[in-house]
Design a protein around this motif. Structure first.
Motif, PDB file in Angstrom:
ATOM      1  N   SER A   1       0.831  -1.200   0.000  1.00  0.00           N
ATOM      2  CA  SER A   1       0.000   0.000   0.000  1.00  0.00           C
ATOM      3  C   SER A   1       0.868   1.253   0.000  1.00  0.00           C
ATOM      4  O   SER A   1       0.593   2.217  -0.726  1.00  0.00           O
ATOM      5  N   ARG A   2       1.948   1.254   0.767  1.00  0.00           N
ATOM      6  CA  ARG A   2       2.843   2.404   0.805  1.00  0.00           C
ATOM      7  C   ARG A   2       3.554   2.601  -0.531  1.00  0.00           C
ATOM      8  O   ARG A   2       3.768   3.719  -0.977  1.00  0.00           O
ATOM      9  N   LEU A   3       3.911   1.495  -1.181  1.00  0.00           N
ATOM     10  CA  LEU A   3       4.634   1.587  -2.448  1.00  0.00           C
ATOM     11  C   LEU A   3       3.758   2.074  -3.591  1.00  0.00           C
ATOM     12  O   LEU A   3       4.207   2.799  -4.473  1.00  0.00           O
ATOM     13  N   THR A   4       2.509   1.663  -3.589  1.00  0.00           N
ATOM     14  CA  THR A   4       1.652   1.908  -4.744  1.00  0.00           C
ATOM     15  C   THR A   4       0.614   3.005  -4.527  1.00  0.00           C
ATOM     16  O   THR A   4       0.058   3.523  -5.496  1.00  0.00           O
ATOM     17  N   GLY A   5       0.327   3.343  -3.263  1.00  0.00           N
ATOM     18  CA  GLY A   5      -0.720   4.317  -2.990  1.00  0.00           C
ATOM     19  C   GLY A   5      -2.116   3.728  -2.988  1.00  0.00           C
ATOM     20  O   GLY A   5      -3.092   4.449  -2.832  1.00  0.00           O
ATOM     21  N   VAL A   6      -2.241   2.413  -3.141  1.00  0.00           N
ATOM     22  CA  VAL A   6      -3.543   1.742  -3.103  1.00  0.00           C
ATOM     23  C   VAL A   6      -3.720   1.175  -1.702  1.00  0.00           C
ATOM     24  O   VAL A   6      -2.903   0.349  -1.259  1.00  0.00           O
TER      25      VAL A   6
ATOM     26  N   VAL B   1       5.991   2.738  -9.567  1.00  0.00           N
ATOM     27  CA  VAL B   1       4.551   2.833  -9.802  1.00  0.00           C
ATOM     28  C   VAL B   1       4.057   4.224  -9.467  1.00  0.00           C
ATOM     29  O   VAL B   1       3.408   4.890 -10.256  1.00  0.00           O
ATOM     30  N   ARG B   2       4.401   4.705  -8.254  1.00  0.00           N
ATOM     31  CA  ARG B   2       3.909   6.008  -7.860  1.00  0.00           C
ATOM     32  C   ARG B   2       4.759   7.138  -8.433  1.00  0.00           C
ATOM     33  O   ARG B   2       4.268   8.231  -8.626  1.00  0.00           O
ATOM     34  N   GLU B   3       6.038   6.864  -8.681  1.00  0.00           N
ATOM     35  CA  GLU B   3       6.848   7.900  -9.322  1.00  0.00           C
ATOM     36  C   GLU B   3       6.258   8.246 -10.672  1.00  0.00           C
ATOM     37  O   GLU B   3       6.219   9.400 -11.081  1.00  0.00           O
ATOM     38  N   ARG B   4       5.769   7.253 -11.384  1.00  0.00           N
ATOM     39  CA  ARG B   4       5.199   7.489 -12.702  1.00  0.00           C
ATOM     40  C   ARG B   4       3.921   8.309 -12.591  1.00  0.00           C
ATOM     41  O   ARG B   4       3.624   9.158 -13.412  1.00  0.00           O
ATOM     42  N   ARG B   5       3.146   8.071 -11.526  1.00  0.00           N
ATOM     43  CA  ARG B   5       1.848   8.698 -11.435  1.00  0.00           C
ATOM     44  C   ARG B   5       1.917  10.091 -10.807  1.00  0.00           C
ATOM     45  O   ARG B   5       1.044  10.898 -10.986  1.00  0.00           O
ATOM     46  N   ALA B   6       2.942  10.341  -9.998  1.00  0.00           N
ATOM     47  CA  ALA B   6       3.008  11.643  -9.339  1.00  0.00           C
ATOM     48  C   ALA B   6       3.424  12.710 -10.333  1.00  0.00           C
ATOM     49  O   ALA B   6       4.313  12.500 -11.140  1.00  0.00           O
ATOM     50  N   PRO B   7       2.776  13.890 -10.308  1.00  0.00           N
ATOM     51  CA  PRO B   7       3.134  14.982 -11.208  1.00  0.00           C
ATOM     52  C   PRO B   7       4.559  15.430 -10.957  1.00  0.00           C
ATOM     53  O   PRO B   7       5.035  15.378  -9.858  1.00  0.00           O
TER      54      PRO B   7
END
Length: 305
Positions: free
Chosen positions: A24-29, A299-305
């Motif tokens: 959850s911490r890694l992906t934000g889900v 995963v989240r680096e790609r999604r974060a602006p």
């Protein structure tokens, strides 16, 4: 893989097996949504320990990234499984637009039970960041403009903004212990933006001390009593004199409205344009380099602006 039982004590660090809280911490889900993806939609089948705890591999984390990519493109969670195996096999509709229209109709009809059911379904099945940006923020924008469009617009705005605030504030009141953080706003922000930031932080395992609108002078009076770090949701309308004041050490400013201010000033105050980008930096900082799965963190680096 869901029937496989593993003993985490014998796993090597580089095998990429992670508990649900870490995923959850890694992906934000959040964990509730990850469980729903498995049970209801047949997605992400993790291994299990002998005690039944879920253990996710790096391949599972990569697949979560693929799922997020489809959801961002407007695919409903119910369609994702088929698209993962055969990307061209189904016609893709804009799930978010359909959901927004459905929720908007229930709001105008003052159908509170239906709004609650739709919102609960969204929050259980999708990451909050997507629910907020694709449904909730457009809904609030619509509510704020209703007074110009309908005779009952002002009443509908009052009823539903109050209802939404109560709905999400309840989550903050019932939060469990976690990593402490103080959350405040500074300047003019949207009516629910601060509550939503708090809600997402709680969902990611933080224990949020929500103080509301605070300026740096007031923050200095609370040092030693308020939890650190301070997260400040930056709003519009701040003047040069206000911006010259200092916040407690370790404070991070965040929010898209920060783009209104001088870039050099923002850079000296660790500004992040979104809460998602701040969470991403925390995940990278909190993890030791030797234990950080390159695919998972991306995963989240790609999604974060």
């Amino acid at each position: 893989m869901s029937d496989t039982h593993l003993n985490p004590a014998v796993l090597a660090p580089d095998e990429g097996i992670y508990p649900i809280r870490e995923v959850s911490r890694l992906t934000g889900v959040n964990a509730v949504t990850l469980r729903a993806w498995q049970r209801r939609y047949g997605l992400i089948q993790p291994a299990r320990t002998e005690k039944g705890h879920r253990l996710y591999s790096e391949q599972d984390i990569r697949q979560i990234g693929e799922i997020l990519s489809w959801l961002e493109r407007g695919v409903s969670i119910g369609q994702v499984k088929g698209l993962l195996s055969e990307p061209q096999s189904q016609q893709v509709n804009d799930h978010w637009q359909q959901t927004f229209e459905q929720l908007g109709q229930a709001v105008l009809a003052l159908h509170q039970r239906k709004v609650e059911a739709l919102l609960n379904e969204l929050l259980a099945s999708y990451p909050f960041e997507l629910v907020r940006s694709r449904v909730l923020q457009p809904l609030v924008a619509q509510l704020l403009g209703l007074w110009r469009e309908r005779p009952d617009g002002a009443l509908l705005q009052q009823v539903w903004l109050g209802w939404l605030q109560t709905r999400f504030a309840r989550h903050l009141i019932e939060q469990e212990k976690g990593q402490p953080v103080t959350l405040v706003s500074w300047g003019q922000v949207g009516p629910l933006d601060l509550i939503w930031c708090g809600y997402e932080l709680v969902s990611q395992g933080y224990e949020v001390q929500l103080l509301g609108a605070v300026d740096p002078k007031t923050a200095a009076l609370l040092e030693g009593r308020a939890a650190t770090p301070w997260l400040v949701l930056l709003g519009a309308g701040l003047g040069k004199q206000e911006l010259s004041a200092d916040w407690p050490a370790g404070t991070c400013l965040l929010g898209e409205l920060g783009g209104l201010y001088d870039p050099d000033w923002l850079a000296t105050r660790d500004w992040q344009p979104t809460l998602a980008s701040w969470l991403s930096t925390q995940r990278l900082t909190d993890r030791r380099p030797e234990n950080s799965p390159s695919q998972g963190s991306s995963v989240r680096e790609r999604r974060a602006p």
